[in-house]
Design an enzyme around this catalytic site. Structure first.
Site: not given
Ligand code: AMP
Length: 345
Positions: A126, A208, A211
């Protein structure tokens, strides 16, 4: 151990299993969020005491502009509920409603060292992406995350693979706290029913789904049917294998992984065989994957829209979640202050 700790109430460091996890309101929920985290929330709420959170404070580390926060928080709440999270079964709340988080975060910051925080992979990523805003909140992100988890004395944390290192750090902070002030917290562990933590890959064959990073490589629950089909058709492939039973390049492996999430066993078997026989037609594969993705995503999108139309319900969910999570947080903070000797009368 200090006098205070010796005279502390004996409490078990391992209360019955408690679950905690969170998702940032930095954009729309996507397939990676679902298969990495939300799918497990839905299953775990049937078995455990669960706390699930919209991590709005975390989002401030990278998204300081709060103009869209209110609508983003509502969307993520609605998307989680549409995926099956039940606010009657789990405590579902917004992080900023639980003021105790900030207090515990402060105490834990005294047990976290600059060197280890600077080495965190997500921090380095980041900081590279936003060199103009390398703030202290970003550096101490794993500390805040630890506070969120242990505030409810949780030990199971359903998350995707990207969170593995943060959970390792959370365990270190807990061990330090317990060693210094007495056994208050169980050690938290990343959890997935399928054992291995999951990383849902992007459609462009690299990285991956996320968002904010690459809209075309990520399938969002808000995408309409045509957008889903279009994104899948654009997924990276090649002209096909030239040798029977050849190993798959990463980007093809990724597509098969995505198929495993939404396609039937028969469909997967057919395309595996075609691949091994060098008769695979990636156009057909992507058409099938696109349709199966549409069938998976569109009911969730429709449900989300219904929930979003009922703002009164969403406000009620937030209020109830705030009350339940604060009750749990306040109990923990009483133990923490006492253990640390911050109870002067
Ligand atoms: P975030 O969107 O970063 O707030 O992540 C929310 C949850 O989604 C967390 O548990 C992350 O580990 C999971 N997560 C986000 N992107 C992925 C992805 N591409 N594959 C698997 N898990 C994900």
């Amino acid at each position: 151990m200090s006098e205070i700790n010796k005279t502390m109430d004996p409490i078990s460091p391992f209360p019955s299993k408690i679950v905690m996890s969170g998702i940032r309101p930095t954009g729309m929920v996507h397939l990676g969020n679902y298969f990495g985290a939300i799918r497990n929330y839905v299953k775990m709420q049937e078995e455990f005491e669960c706390y699930f959170m919209i991590a709005d404070l975390h989002s401030l580390t990278t998204h300081p502009d709060t103009q869209t926060l209110k609508s983003n928080v509502r969307r993520v709440l609605a998307e989680n509920i549409a995926c099956g999270l039940d606010p009657e079964k789990a405590t579902f709340f917004c992080q900023s409603h639980v003021y105790e988080t900030s207090e515990l975060y402060l105490y834990l910051n005294m047990l976290a060292y600059k060197g280890e925080l600077e080495k965190t992979v997500t921090f380095k990523d980041k900081a590279r992406q936003h060199p103009e805003n390398v703030n202290a909140g970003l550096l101490t992100y794993p500390v805040l995350q630890t506070a969120d988890i242990i505030l409810h004395r949780a030990s199971l944390v359903p998350v995707g693979k990207d969170q593995e290192q943060h959970l390792e750090m959370a365990r270190n902070f807990v061990v330090r706290f317990n060693h210094r002030y007495g056994n208050i917290f169980p050690e938290p562990h990343a959890f997935n029913y399928q054992q291995e933590l999951i990383k849902v890959p992007g459609l462009d064959g690299s990285g991956k789904m996320s968002k904010s990073e690459n809209n075309m490589a990520t399938l969002y629950f808000a995408d309409d049917d045509d957008t889903i089909r279009k994104k899948v058709m654009k997924a990276k492939t090649d002209s096909g294998p030239t040798e029977m039973n050849a190993p798959k390049p990463d980007y093809i492996e990724n597509i098969f992984m995505l198929m495993k999430l939404v396609c039937s066993d028969d469909v997967i078997r057919k395309f595996e065989e075609d691949y091994n026989q060098c008769t695979i037609r990636y156009g057909d594969l992507k058409k099938q994957l696109g349709e199966d993705m549409v069938n998976f995503i569109s009911p969730i999108r429709q449900k989300t829209n219904d929930i979003l139309a009922n703002d009164e319900y969403l406000v009620e969910v937030m209020k109830k979640g705030a009350q339940k999570s604060r009750e749990s947080a306040q109990k923990t903070m009483e133990l923490v202050r006492k253990a640390m000797g911050l109870n002067y009368f």
